[in-house]
Design a protein around this motif. Structure first.
Motif, PDB file in Angstrom:
ATOM      1  N   SER A   1     -10.696   0.486  -6.642  1.00 22.54           N
ATOM      2  CA  SER A   1     -10.181  -0.578  -6.945  1.00 22.54           C
ATOM      3  C   SER A   1     -12.270  -1.279  -7.816  1.00 22.54           C
ATOM      4  N   ASP A   2     -11.192  -1.453  -8.580  1.00 20.91           N
ATOM      5  CA  ASP A   2     -12.041  -2.796  -9.508  1.00 20.91           C
ATOM      6  C   ASP A   2     -13.310  -0.323  -9.947  1.00 20.91           C
TER       7      ASP A   2
ATOM      8  N   TRP B   1      -8.007   4.763  -2.011  1.00 19.33           N
ATOM      9  CA  TRP B   1      -7.599   3.757  -3.147  1.00 19.33           C
ATOM     10  C   TRP B   1      -8.587   4.066  -4.531  1.00 19.33           C
TER      11      TRP B   1
ATOM     12  N   THR C   1       1.071  -1.307   0.065  1.00 18.63           N
ATOM     13  CA  THR C   1      -0.121   0.048  -0.247  1.00 18.63           C
ATOM     14  C   THR C   1       0.341   1.456  -0.032  1.00 18.63           C
TER      15      THR C   1
ATOM     16  N   ARG D   1     -13.099   5.181  -6.980  1.00 14.87           N
ATOM     17  CA  ARG D   1     -12.610   5.194  -5.994  1.00 14.87           C
ATOM     18  C   ARG D   1     -12.704   5.155  -4.350  1.00 14.87           C
ATOM     19  N   MET D   2     -11.830   4.509  -3.660  1.00 18.94           N
ATOM     20  CA  MET D   2     -12.609   4.155  -2.406  1.00 18.94           C
ATOM     21  C   MET D   2     -11.388   4.194  -0.729  1.00 18.94           C
TER      22      MET D   2
ATOM     23  N   ASP E   1       2.359   2.034  -3.426  1.00 19.55           N
ATOM     24  CA  ASP E   1       1.133   2.317  -4.001  1.00 19.55           C
ATOM     25  C   ASP E   1       1.399   3.890  -4.505  1.00 19.55           C
TER      26      ASP E   1
END
Length: 160
Positions: free
Chosen positions: A78-79, A76, A52, A82-83, A55
């Motif tokens: 994911s798929d 971050w 992490t 933005r999370m 990145d």
């Protein structure tokens, strides 16, 4: 510990020395139950944090409350979404630390929308997100498959 005085909260870069506090906090059985997220052993924890921290697309911060490391927060992708996620040490619960930290981080993250998944029984985190302008996305929730672990999650979105 609950006090009537709101702590001074700030975010800073994660430092190596913070990881011991993060490891201890993520292993707290009451916290893992509340977050519905299992603790990692030290080897998996260290591997996760090394990946992490390396990145550059991740917004990752240590939460400091009244000069003490109180937790961590990050955002971050994911798929393609933005999370946002955070973990607050239990001794800092109920003091406004999470709310202030979320508000500070979303001010740093230019991307919208930002999504956050919260265990349905974690009413504290749901309130934090609502105070920071996140709203439940009932349509997204309806499209999610039934959780394999049986833990119902709410999906919150910050659009603006």
């Amino acid at each position: 510990m609950t006090t009537d005085v709101s702590p001074e909260v700030r975010l800073r870069a994660v430092e190596d020395g913070d990881l011991d506090v993060f490891f201890r906090d993520q292993a707290d059985p009451e916290a893992t139950k509340m977050a519905a997220f299992p603790a990692r052993d030290r080897e998996r924890f260290d591997a996760h944090w090394a990946k992490t921290r390396a990145d550059e697309s991740v917004f990752l911060r240590t939460i400091v409350a009244d000069g003490v490391v109180a937790g961590n927060i990050g955002s971050w992708v994911s798929d393609g979404e933005r999370m946002l996620g955070y973990w607050i040490g239990r001794e800092h619960w109920g003091r406004g630390v999470a709310t202030r930290a979320v508000a500070l981080l979303v001010g740093e993250v230019p991307d919208r929308p930002i999504h956050a998944f919260v265990a349905a029984h974690n009413t504290g985190s749901a309130r934090v997100l609502e105070k920071c302008g996140f709203r439940r996305d009932l349509e997204m929730e309806a499209q999610e498959p039934k959780p394999e672990d049986g833990v119902e999650e709410f999906i919150f979105v910050l659009s603006e």
